[in-house]
Write a protein that holds these residues in place. Structure first.
Motif, PDB file in Angstrom:
ATOM      1  N   PRO A  22      20.105  64.504  44.943  1.00  0.00           N
ATOM      2  CA  PRO A  22      21.297  64.655  45.761  1.00  0.00           C
ATOM      3  C   PRO A  22      22.549  64.300  44.960  1.00  0.00           C
ATOM      4  CG  PRO A  22      20.164  62.628  46.306  1.00  0.00           C
ATOM      5  CD  PRO A  22      19.270  63.364  45.359  1.00  0.00           C
ATOM      6  N   ALA A  23      23.723  64.755  45.419  1.00  0.00           N
ATOM      7  CA  ALA A  23      24.977  64.463  44.724  1.00  0.00           C
ATOM      8  C   ALA A  23      25.173  62.948  44.654  1.00  0.00           C
ATOM      9  CB  ALA A  23      26.138  65.102  45.462  1.00  0.00           C
ATOM     10  N   ARG A  24      25.504  62.438  43.463  1.00  0.00           N
ATOM     11  CA  ARG A  24      25.687  61.004  43.272  1.00  0.00           C
ATOM     12  C   ARG A  24      27.039  60.533  43.798  1.00  0.00           C
ATOM     13  NH1 ARG A  24      23.482  59.117  37.355  1.00  0.00           N
ATOM     14  NH2 ARG A  24      21.259  59.264  37.806  1.00  0.00           N
ATOM     15  N   THR A  25      27.076  59.340  44.367  1.00  0.00           N
ATOM     16  CA  THR A  25      28.318  58.722  44.795  1.00  0.00           C
ATOM     17  C   THR A  25      28.806  57.814  43.685  1.00  0.00           C
ATOM     18  OG1 THR A  25      27.642  58.776  47.110  1.00  0.00           O
ATOM     19  CG2 THR A  25      29.408  57.258  46.523  1.00  0.00           C
ATOM     20  N   GLU A  26      29.958  58.140  43.085  1.00  0.00           N
ATOM     21  CA  GLU A  26      30.487  57.339  41.986  1.00  0.00           C
ATOM     22  C   GLU A  26      31.191  56.103  42.537  1.00  0.00           C
ATOM     23  OE1 GLU A  26      33.469  57.654  38.107  1.00  0.00           O
ATOM     24  OE2 GLU A  26      33.530  59.197  39.669  1.00  0.00           O
ATOM     25  N   PRO A  59      42.242  57.341  46.935  1.00  0.00           N
ATOM     26  CA  PRO A  59      41.891  58.716  47.330  1.00  0.00           C
ATOM     27  C   PRO A  59      40.436  58.861  47.762  1.00  0.00           C
ATOM     28  CG  PRO A  59      42.026  58.550  44.944  1.00  0.00           C
ATOM     29  CD  PRO A  59      42.522  57.238  45.484  1.00  0.00           C
ATOM     30  N   HIS A  60      40.212  59.733  48.764  1.00  0.00           N
ATOM     31  CA  HIS A  60      38.869  60.032  49.253  1.00  0.00           C
ATOM     32  C   HIS A  60      38.689  61.536  49.463  1.00  0.00           C
ATOM     33  CE1 HIS A  60      37.600  55.853  49.865  1.00  0.00           C
ATOM     34  NE2 HIS A  60      38.831  55.627  50.294  1.00  0.00           N
ATOM     35  N   ASP A  61      39.472  62.320  48.717  1.00  0.00           N
ATOM     36  CA  ASP A  61      39.336  63.775  48.806  1.00  0.00           C
ATOM     37  C   ASP A  61      39.212  64.354  47.409  1.00  0.00           C
ATOM     38  OD1 ASP A  61      41.856  63.256  47.882  1.00  0.00           O
ATOM     39  OD2 ASP A  61      42.919  64.443  49.377  1.00  0.00           O
ATOM     40  N   LYS A  65      35.867  62.703  46.753  1.00  0.00           N
ATOM     41  CA  LYS A  65      35.296  62.882  48.084  1.00  0.00           C
ATOM     42  C   LYS A  65      34.112  61.949  48.347  1.00  0.00           C
ATOM     43  CE  LYS A  65      33.482  66.522  51.130  1.00  0.00           C
ATOM     44  NZ  LYS A  65      32.154  65.954  51.363  1.00  0.00           N
ATOM     45  N   ASP A  66      33.281  61.776  47.352  1.00  0.00           N
ATOM     46  CA  ASP A  66      32.085  60.945  47.524  1.00  0.00           C
ATOM     47  C   ASP A  66      32.195  59.615  46.785  1.00  0.00           C
ATOM     48  OD1 ASP A  66      30.588  62.881  49.074  1.00  0.00           O
ATOM     49  OD2 ASP A  66      30.443  64.045  47.229  1.00  0.00           O
ATOM     50  N   ALA A  67      33.407  59.267  46.370  1.00  0.00           N
ATOM     51  CA  ALA A  67      33.582  58.042  45.585  1.00  0.00           C
ATOM     52  C   ALA A  67      33.653  56.821  46.482  1.00  0.00           C
ATOM     53  CB  ALA A  67      34.850  58.137  44.745  1.00  0.00           C
ATOM     54  N   SER A  68      33.182  55.710  45.954  1.00  0.00           N
ATOM     55  CA  SER A  68      33.402  54.410  46.577  1.00  0.00           C
ATOM     56  C   SER A  68      34.137  53.546  45.556  1.00  0.00           C
ATOM     57  CB  SER A  68      32.075  53.758  46.980  1.00  0.00           C
ATOM     58  OG  SER A  68      31.269  53.544  45.843  1.00  0.00           O
ATOM     59  N   TYR A  69      34.719  52.451  46.017  1.00  0.00           N
ATOM     60  CA  TYR A  69      35.557  51.651  45.136  1.00  0.00           C
ATOM     61  C   TYR A  69      35.108  50.193  45.104  1.00  0.00           C
ATOM     62  CZ  TYR A  69      38.644  55.693  45.194  1.00  0.00           C
ATOM     63  OH  TYR A  69      39.159  56.963  45.061  1.00  0.00           O
ATOM     64  N   ASP A  70      35.152  49.652  43.902  1.00  0.00           N
ATOM     65  CA  ASP A  70      34.875  48.232  43.700  1.00  0.00           C
ATOM     66  C   ASP A  70      36.179  47.584  43.251  1.00  0.00           C
ATOM     67  OD1 ASP A  70      33.851  45.731  43.157  1.00  0.00           O
ATOM     68  OD2 ASP A  70      32.969  46.309  41.229  1.00  0.00           O
ATOM     69  N   VAL A  71      36.921  47.028  44.209  1.00  0.00           N
ATOM     70  CA  VAL A  71      38.221  46.438  43.915  1.00  0.00           C
ATOM     71  C   VAL A  71      38.046  44.968  43.542  1.00  0.00           C
ATOM     72  CG1 VAL A  71      40.525  45.936  44.804  1.00  0.00           C
ATOM     73  CG2 VAL A  71      39.346  48.047  45.500  1.00  0.00           C
ATOM     74  N   GLU A  72      38.523  44.609  42.353  1.00  0.00           N
ATOM     75  CA  GLU A  72      38.390  43.247  41.843  1.00  0.00           C
ATOM     76  C   GLU A  72      39.780  42.673  41.552  1.00  0.00           C
ATOM     77  OE1 GLU A  72      35.964  43.336  38.379  1.00  0.00           O
ATOM     78  OE2 GLU A  72      34.371  44.532  39.314  1.00  0.00           O
ATOM     79  N   TRP A  73      40.013  41.450  41.977  1.00  0.00           N
ATOM     80  CA  TRP A  73      41.279  40.769  41.717  1.00  0.00           C
ATOM     81  C   TRP A  73      41.014  39.496  40.917  1.00  0.00           C
ATOM     82  CZ3 TRP A  73      45.743  43.118  43.196  1.00  0.00           C
ATOM     83  CH2 TRP A  73      45.657  44.108  44.183  1.00  0.00           C
TER      84      TRP A  73
END
Length: 476
Positions: A22-26, A59-61, A65-73
């Motif tokens: 299946p398409a990978r979510t980056e 962005p989510h388009d 579109k299939d990306a998720s985010y790892d926000v680090e501070w």
């Protein structure tokens, strides 16, 4: 019967599906190095984090579109360790002043990589923000009196650059005529209180914070050197090339944080204080109307030139032997895109040099304040908003009434008559003219010169306060 060739073809097709899956979510990392206590960086870090503004714009388009985010501070007290982690690939963004930013660009270059200086956060084309303080009980009133003395400063900081320029203006040899030692602000605070140093030069907010806390007195403002200073945002160039939309999203979050600060400076000064421990009245000194610095995300020519000056000064300090291609290092591509996406006019803001305007009515008369050169302000304890007055005379009269009513002031502000910068009024000098007019000054020498010209008298805050009350009683 299915031929062997057909069976092999079907097997290969299914094998291909199995391999592709299946398409990978980056998962995209957004790692940011902030300087929370350097409060003029608030719109580029602390507020974005505390108000979750970045998540609003990521962005989510399209390709995301299939990306998720790892926000680090990660929070730091200076720019150098941010640079170390950016070069090591542990951070993607960093907030710092022009001097450490120049070192950031050089460090990336030495590592065979590049960083980009993508936006200004807050600064002063006059130089306000950096300053020199002395112990509260010191007799010293000006930088000239520190010849042969010991001045500490965070090395390779924007304040270090200011100090070297100021020393050069005096015609001093920085290695012979004054002893300059390296000292972080958290160490310098204790050193000032114990009189281990004669003076300390520092960046935002320490030249105001230490006097506010009562153990130091400011004797030099960066505006006297007349050299711009600012803090801004950098990004790893490879990251920006791979995720330009993420960079724009980050800057859009900074734009919103800046807008919120402008609309409710007292409210967000309280938030900054809660996170950093830097008292809200000091935060307001920078972020409120007519603030000590101007929050401005555009690349003013003065700021570009300031980076070039920083590089040359660092060479003189022998902190680097390498130059920078500033046309490649400094880019307005991303901030222009962020302004456009936010429905704002970048070029109009670029041409605007004004500080955050004061749109208010005089708390004493109720009339709109139209002239701001002599504005004074009072922030009472237990009140959420600052009161504004057209003149120091009016503010001091109101202050006496508040004292009588048992309403203590949290902070009093005035505008410097000579330098045009915002001051903590109770740390300022005042000239009371024969007609009763009262004007504020950071420097005793400026007050003395003005008093001589106007036949006025120089007074400290308490004496000026008494003079205002006497004038008020006489008027009755």
């Amino acid at each position: 019967m299915i031929s062997q060739w057909r069976l092999r073809s079907i097997a290969c097709i299914f094998a291909g599906f199995a391999l592709a899956g299946p398409a990978r979510t980056e998962t995209i990392r957004v790692a940011v190095g902030t300087q929370d206590t350097t409060i003029n960086c608030a719109a580029g870090g602390l507020l974005i984090r505390e108000l979750n503004l970045l998540e609003k714009y990521l962005p989510h388009d399209g390709k995301y579109k299939d990306a998720s985010y790892d926000v680090e501070w990660k929070n730091f007290t200076s720019g150098a360790p941010i640079t170390n982690e950016m070069v090591a690939g542990k951070l993607d963004f960093g907030a710092m002043a022009e001097f450490p930013a120049a070192l950031n660009g050089v460090a990336f270059k030495k590592a065979g990589k590049n960083s980009l200086f993508i936006a200004v956060l807050s600064g002063s084309v006059k130089g306000s923000g950096n300053g020199v303080v002395v112990p509260a009980a010191s007799p010293v009133q000006s930088l000239e009196e520190l010849k042969g003395k010991t001045i500490s400063v965070p090395f390779a900081s924007t304040a270090h650059g200011m100090l070297l320029r100021a020393v050069a203006t005096l015609g001093w040899d920085p290695e012979k005529d004054v002893k300059i030692i390296a000292q972080a602000p958290e160490v310098a605070g204790s050193a000032l209180q114990s009189n281990q140093i004669d003076a300390h030069a520092d960046f935002v907010p320490f030249a105001e914070l230490f006097p506010f806390r009562g153990f130091a007195r400011k004797i030099f403002d960066g505006a006297q050197a007349g050299v711009p200073t600012f803090h801004g945002l950098l990004v790893d160039a490879e990251y920006a090339d791979k995720y330009p939309e993420v960079v724009v999203a980050y800057l859009r979050a900074a734009i919103e944080a800046n807008t919120l600060l402008s609309a409710e400076p007292e409210k967000y000064s309280e938030l900054i204080a809660k996170v950093t421990g830097v008292e809200a009245p000091v935060d307001y000194l920078f972020h409120g109307p007519l603030g000590l610095q101007t929050r401005d995300l555009t690349w003013k020519p003065e700021y570009r030139k300031d980076v070039a000056t920083a590089v040359e000064t660092l060479k003189l300090l022998k902190r680097t032997d390498s130059g920078l291609d500033l046309d490649a290092f400094i880019t307005d591509k991303y901030i222009r895109a962020a302004f456009k996406a936010s429905g704002l006019d970048y070029d109009a803001r670029l041409a605007d040099y004004g500080s955050l305007p004061l749109v208010a009515k005089d708390a004493a008369t109720g009339k709109p304040i139209t002239a701001t050169k002599r504005v004074a302000e009072i922030w009472l304890k237990d009140e959420p908003l600052v009161r504004h007055y057209s003149t120091p005379e009016s503010a001091l009269k109101a202050l006496a009434a508040f004292d009588k009513a048992g309403k203590p002031a949290r902070a009093i502000y005035a505008q410097d008559h000579q330098l045009g910068v915002k001051l903590l009024a109770d740390k300022a000098w005042f000239v009371v003219s024969p007609n009763g007019q009262i004007d504020a000054f950071l420097l005793r020498e400026d007050a003395d010169a003005f008093a001589k010209k106007t036949n006025g008298s120089v007074k400290d805050f308490e004496a000026a306060n008494l003079a205002a009350q006497s004038s008020h009683s006489a008027a009755k």
